[in-house]
Structure formats: C-alpha cells, structure tokens
Design an enzyme around this catalytic site. Structure first.
Site, PDB file in Angstrom:
ATOM      1  N   TYR A  39       0.864  -1.186   0.000  1.00 24.96           N
ATOM      2  CA  TYR A  39       0.000   0.000   0.000  1.00 24.96           C
ATOM      3  C   TYR A  39       0.897   1.231   0.000  1.00 24.96           C
ATOM      4  O   TYR A  39       1.861   1.286  -0.745  1.00 24.96           O
ATOM      5  CB  TYR A  39      -0.971  -0.076   1.189  1.00 24.96           C
ATOM      6  CG  TYR A  39      -2.181   0.802   1.011  1.00 24.96           C
ATOM      7  CD1 TYR A  39      -2.970   0.711  -0.144  1.00 24.96           C
ATOM      8  CD2 TYR A  39      -2.541   1.729   1.975  1.00 24.96           C
ATOM      9  CE1 TYR A  39      -4.074   1.529  -0.308  1.00 24.96           C
ATOM     10  CE2 TYR A  39      -3.645   2.541   1.823  1.00 24.96           C
ATOM     11  CZ  TYR A  39      -4.410   2.442   0.664  1.00 24.96           C
ATOM     12  OH  TYR A  39      -5.501   3.249   0.496  1.00 24.96           O
ATOM     13  N   LYS A  94     -19.322 -20.846 -10.816  1.00 20.10           N
ATOM     14  CA  LYS A  94     -18.599 -20.608 -12.070  1.00 20.10           C
ATOM     15  C   LYS A  94     -17.193 -20.091 -11.775  1.00 20.10           C
ATOM     16  O   LYS A  94     -16.218 -20.490 -12.427  1.00 20.10           O
ATOM     17  CB  LYS A  94     -19.370 -19.577 -12.889  1.00 20.10           C
ATOM     18  CG  LYS A  94     -18.930 -19.452 -14.328  1.00 20.10           C
ATOM     19  CD  LYS A  94     -19.762 -20.357 -15.192  1.00 20.10           C
ATOM     20  CE  LYS A  94     -19.368 -20.208 -16.631  1.00 20.10           C
ATOM     21  NZ  LYS A  94     -20.489 -20.269 -17.555  1.00 20.10           N
ATOM     22  N   GLU A 136     -23.626 -14.508 -17.950  1.00 16.28           N
ATOM     23  CA  GLU A 136     -24.183 -15.787 -17.523  1.00 16.28           C
ATOM     24  C   GLU A 136     -25.642 -15.631 -17.103  1.00 16.28           C
ATOM     25  O   GLU A 136     -26.020 -14.646 -16.455  1.00 16.28           O
ATOM     26  CB  GLU A 136     -23.375 -16.316 -16.331  1.00 16.28           C
ATOM     27  CG  GLU A 136     -23.704 -17.719 -15.923  1.00 16.28           C
ATOM     28  CD  GLU A 136     -23.071 -18.757 -16.842  1.00 16.28           C
ATOM     29  OE1 GLU A 136     -23.432 -19.934 -16.715  1.00 16.28           O
ATOM     30  OE2 GLU A 136     -22.210 -18.387 -17.662  1.00 16.28           O
ATOM     31  N   ASP A 162     -23.849 -19.143 -21.964  1.00 17.61           N
ATOM     32  CA  ASP A 162     -25.080 -19.870 -22.255  1.00 17.61           C
ATOM     33  C   ASP A 162     -25.318 -19.952 -23.759  1.00 17.61           C
ATOM     34  O   ASP A 162     -25.946 -20.895 -24.239  1.00 17.61           O
ATOM     35  CB  ASP A 162     -26.274 -19.198 -21.587  1.00 17.61           C
ATOM     36  CG  ASP A 162     -26.132 -19.171 -20.082  1.00 17.61           C
ATOM     37  OD1 ASP A 162     -25.863 -20.231 -19.491  1.00 17.61           O
ATOM     38  OD2 ASP A 162     -26.249 -18.094 -19.492  1.00 17.61           O
ATOM     39  N   GLY A 196     -34.061 -20.053 -27.575  1.00 19.49           N
ATOM     40  CA  GLY A 196     -33.486 -19.029 -26.721  1.00 19.49           C
ATOM     41  C   GLY A 196     -32.010 -18.851 -27.012  1.00 19.49           C
ATOM     42  O   GLY A 196     -31.538 -19.125 -28.131  1.00 19.49           O
ATOM     43  N   ALA A 197     -31.261 -18.428 -25.998  1.00 19.94           N
ATOM     44  CA  ALA A 197     -29.846 -18.124 -26.182  1.00 19.94           C
ATOM     45  C   ALA A 197     -29.074 -19.321 -26.713  1.00 19.94           C
ATOM     46  O   ALA A 197     -28.322 -19.220 -27.681  1.00 19.94           O
ATOM     47  CB  ALA A 197     -29.245 -17.663 -24.850  1.00 19.94           C
ATOM     48  N   ALA A 198     -29.268 -20.491 -26.081  1.00 18.30           N
ATOM     49  CA  ALA A 198     -28.499 -21.666 -26.485  1.00 18.30           C
ATOM     50  C   ALA A 198     -28.915 -22.163 -27.861  1.00 18.30           C
ATOM     51  O   ALA A 198     -28.065 -22.444 -28.721  1.00 18.30           O
ATOM     52  CB  ALA A 198     -28.666 -22.772 -25.452  1.00 18.30           C
ATOM     53  N   ASN A 286     -31.734 -29.725 -18.337  1.00 20.15           N
ATOM     54  CA  ASN A 286     -31.118 -30.182 -17.094  1.00 20.15           C
ATOM     55  C   ASN A 286     -31.925 -29.685 -15.896  1.00 20.15           C
ATOM     56  O   ASN A 286     -32.329 -28.524 -15.886  1.00 20.15           O
ATOM     57  CB  ASN A 286     -29.682 -29.633 -17.016  1.00 20.15           C
ATOM     58  CG  ASN A 286     -28.686 -30.680 -16.548  1.00 20.15           C
ATOM     59  OD1 ASN A 286     -29.066 -31.751 -16.103  1.00 20.15           O
ATOM     60  ND2 ASN A 286     -27.418 -30.347 -16.644  1.00 20.15           N
ATOM     61  N   ASN A 318     -20.596 -27.207 -20.416  1.00 17.75           N
ATOM     62  CA  ASN A 318     -19.893 -25.988 -20.821  1.00 17.75           C
ATOM     63  C   ASN A 318     -18.517 -25.850 -20.175  1.00 17.75           C
ATOM     64  O   ASN A 318     -17.653 -25.148 -20.700  1.00 17.75           O
ATOM     65  CB  ASN A 318     -20.720 -24.754 -20.459  1.00 17.75           C
ATOM     66  CG  ASN A 318     -21.935 -24.596 -21.340  1.00 17.75           C
ATOM     67  OD1 ASN A 318     -22.350 -25.533 -22.009  1.00 17.75           O
ATOM     68  ND2 ASN A 318     -22.521 -23.415 -21.347  1.00 17.75           N
TER      69      ASN A 318
END
Length: 411
Positions: A39, A94, A136, A162, A196-198, A286, A318
């Site tokens: 510091y 994650k 995510e 995703d 969707g996204a996937a 899932n 993933n």
C-alpha cells in the site's frame, strides 16, 4: 432431488464458512516493508506507470488473469428468473470452475437490473477491473443485445457462455457423433427444440461448420419457426423456413439430429421413432432431459445420445470449454473471443475425444463403459487434464492468427 442430497448441497454451501470463494493475497504481507510496498507509499509507483500506459495494468495488477462472471439472474439454470441475488451461488460456482480448471481468477458480479441498456452501462463502468467478461444466465432476447453491445464497446473479451459455450460443446460432440453414424453435417437434417440463447447460438455455429440453412428446423413453444409466422424476433427470423411442417413431431420425421435445449420430457418415444436411421439425440435440458436415455434406447438401438447430466455417458458440459477459452484469450490479451477462436475450441475438443484417455481419467470413472472414442464417448471428460493445454493453446493460436492478440501468446 432427495432430501439427503438437498441437505448435503445446502451444508456444502454453508459450512465451514458461507459461500464457495474467498480472496487471498498473492504477495507477502509479513513485514512492515511488505506492507509499505503493498500500500502506501509503494503502491504509488505502479499507479504512475499505469497512468503513463494503461497496458501496464497487465504488468502490475491482477487484471490480466481476472474475469467477471456477470448476471442479472433472469435465466438461472432451469430455475428461470430468480433474480440477481438468488443467482449468486451459480456465479460463485462458475468462479470456482474458472480457478480449478484453468487457474483463471474470477469475481461474481450480480447486477440487480432488468433494463438491458442500463445493464450494459453498469458492465461498461466496471470493466477496467477485468481482463474479460463472462455473461451468464441472462434471458433471451436481451442477452443477444447485451453481448453484442458490450463486445462493440470494450477491448476485452465479452462472452455469453449460455450461448457460445453450449454451442461449442454441442458442435464438438455432434461432429464426432455424425462421423460415428456415417453422416456429415452438410447433409444432416437437424431439429432444435428451443429458440433461446443456447438454441439460436447452436444453430448459428452449426451453419458456420457447414450445416445447410434449409436443413435446420428450429422449434419454439409455438411450433416450427416458419416464414409465415408474424411473432418472431429478429434472431428467430434468421431461421424461418418455407415449410409446411408445424409441429416438433413433423419436423422430426426423417431428421438425423435432435438437439433439445428446451424442457423436460418434451421428446416422446413417437417422435424418436420417426427419425432417420442412426439418429443422434442431444437432450440437454437439465436436470431432466427432453427424453431419458433408458426410454430412448428402448425405442432406438441405433441411437447415439448425449445429455447435460454427469451420470450418463456423453455429458455436454460448458465447463469443457469456457475456462480454456478465457485462458487462451487472457494469455494473448485478446480483445475478443471471435469466431476463429470458437471454431478452434470446437475442433480441439472434438479431436481430444479421439485420443487415448489417460489412466488417471479412467480411474475416476470405474463404472462407465470403456472410455474410447465411440457411441458412449464422443466428448472428453471434465477431469481430463489435457483440456487446459490443448484447448487453451488452440484458442491462443487462433487469437494470434486472427489478429486480435496484443501479445504473442507465450506465457
């Protein structure tokens, strides 16, 4: 989930201290000299160097090995819109995987914001802290806008796992399954349940790998996405076909591949029975797949099947991808994770499944069929130590070759 497993999961997260991550100093702090360097007054020197050249942040701070795992909690696992705070255990998990699998440090950032424009502005303002942004559990279609806008605004990798992580692992496994079934992607008829996204990202990536647009059927809650529908957002419109097929059953007649990123039990035995000879089913919902493996194999013995679960062969996970994508990107200080890097990951993961499996990996799975390339083994196992070297290196090389690297990748 049984009561015993539920209790074990809650205890795991609560004891001996709440949560799954903590911060440790990477420098000594044992003496007064250490503290004065850590510091004031010593910290002023790297501040001056970064003021001269912002890239010096990679030399004197943790920025170059630090990823933000960012969510607003609108599409958490199979639980839906649980909110930012309730999504925190997933984001911490994650962060643990980043560290354990690829030695990438990660902070979980939960943003209590449903407005995509405000969400983008928040991420932009905190971005100087990080070497990469992992988006995510953000629902579609907002996730598409958020990712695209942040990618354009920032000079660090922004990656919605995703979308692209799921697509990369699915594509790697599918290429192997197609070869085993004597088929090729250019001729395969592929049906995806879930837009969707996937789902959208999987189909986009498969097109880049050679799948024909007219052979890709995307099905949402209203049925097949076709050219006469007037309820489609721009991302779904890209997959609208001129076809008379309207239901999932009709789309699956004669199809080679089913990819499910939708919901439990959506695929019936009748649907599987009308698929082409030697079908491929990726039932990725899932924890309950679109069709359970025991049900599927009673209908078709010529089947290759994958799920998102670790208790069945061919898990589409993933975590086979995202830690190593970021490892390769961070090692080269890439400004993005582009198409070339994603395709490099696909082929590296695909090829690894064809190599002999190390004894230490086999020892982890004593009750599984022999781990050799074939219908029961189309993707590497999560614990395979070769993933970090091979996938990260392939991604790093692609970053350099495509011109998005700020350094030469030697680390």
């Amino acid at each position: 989930m049984t009561n015993d497993i539920r209790k074990a999961a809650l205890d795991y997260h609560e004891y001996p201290r709440p949560g799954k991550i903590e911060i440790h100093s990477s420098k000594p702090t044992e003496t007064q000299q250490d503290l004065s360097l850590c510091y004031t007054p010593g910290v002023a020197e790297p501040v001056k160097e970064i003021t001269k050249d912002p890239l010096n942040a990679y030399r004197y701070t943790s920025k170059g090995n630090l990823v933000a795992v960012v969510t607003n909690g609108t599409a958490v696992l199979g639980l839906g819109n649980v909110g930012a705070l309730a999504g925190k255990p997933v984001m911490e998990g994650k962060a643990v995987l980043f560290k354990y699998l690829a030695n990438v440090d990660a902070f979980d950032i939960e943003i209590d914001c449903l407005d995509p424009v405000e969400f983008v502005e928040t991420v932009k303002r905190i971005s100087p802290t990080f070497g990469g942004i992992n988006l995510e559990d953000i629902k579609a279609p907002e996730c598409f806008f958020i990712e695209k806008t942040l990618q354009a605004a920032l000079d660090i990798p922004v990656f919605h796992d995703d979308q692209h992580g799921t697509a990369i692992i699915t594509a790697a496994g599918l290429l192997n399954a197609l070869e085993l079934q004597g088929k090729n992607i250019a001729e395969a008829v592929i049906v995806c349940a879930g837009a969707g996204a996937a789902g959208i990202s999987i189909m986009n990536l498969l097109k880049k790998l050679g799948a024909k647009h007219e052979s890709l059927y995307v099905v949402d809650r209203a049925g097949v996405i076709h050219a006469d529908r007037v309820d489609l957002n721009p991302y779904k419109k890209d997959f609208a076909l001129k076809t008379e097929k309207r239901s999932l059953l009709e789309a699956l007649q004669g199809a080679d591949v089913f990819i499910g990123v939708s919901g439990p039990g959506l695929m019936t035995p009748d649907m599987l029975s009308v698929m082409a000879p030697k079908p491929i089913v990726f039932a990725l919902s899932n924890p309950v797949p679109e069709i359970m493996p025991d049900v599927a194999f009673k209908v078709r013995t010529d089947l290759i099947m994958a799920t998102g679960r670790s208790d069945f062969p061919n898990q589409v996970n993933n975590a086979l991808c995202f830690p190593y994508l970021f490892r390769g990107a961070l090692d080269t200080r890439a400004t993005c994770i582009n198409e070339s890097m994603q395709l490099a990951a696909v082929h590296a993961i695909k090829d690894l499944a064809r190599e002999p499996v190390p004894a230490e990996v086999i020892a982890v799975y004593p009750n599984e069929p022999q781990l050799t390339f074939g219908p029961q083994y189309i993707l590497p196992k999560l614990v395979d130590p070769r993933l970090r070297e091979k996938v990260s290196k392939a991604v790093a090389n692609a970053a350099i070759a495509s011109g998005v690297s700020k350094i030469n990748g030697e680390n």
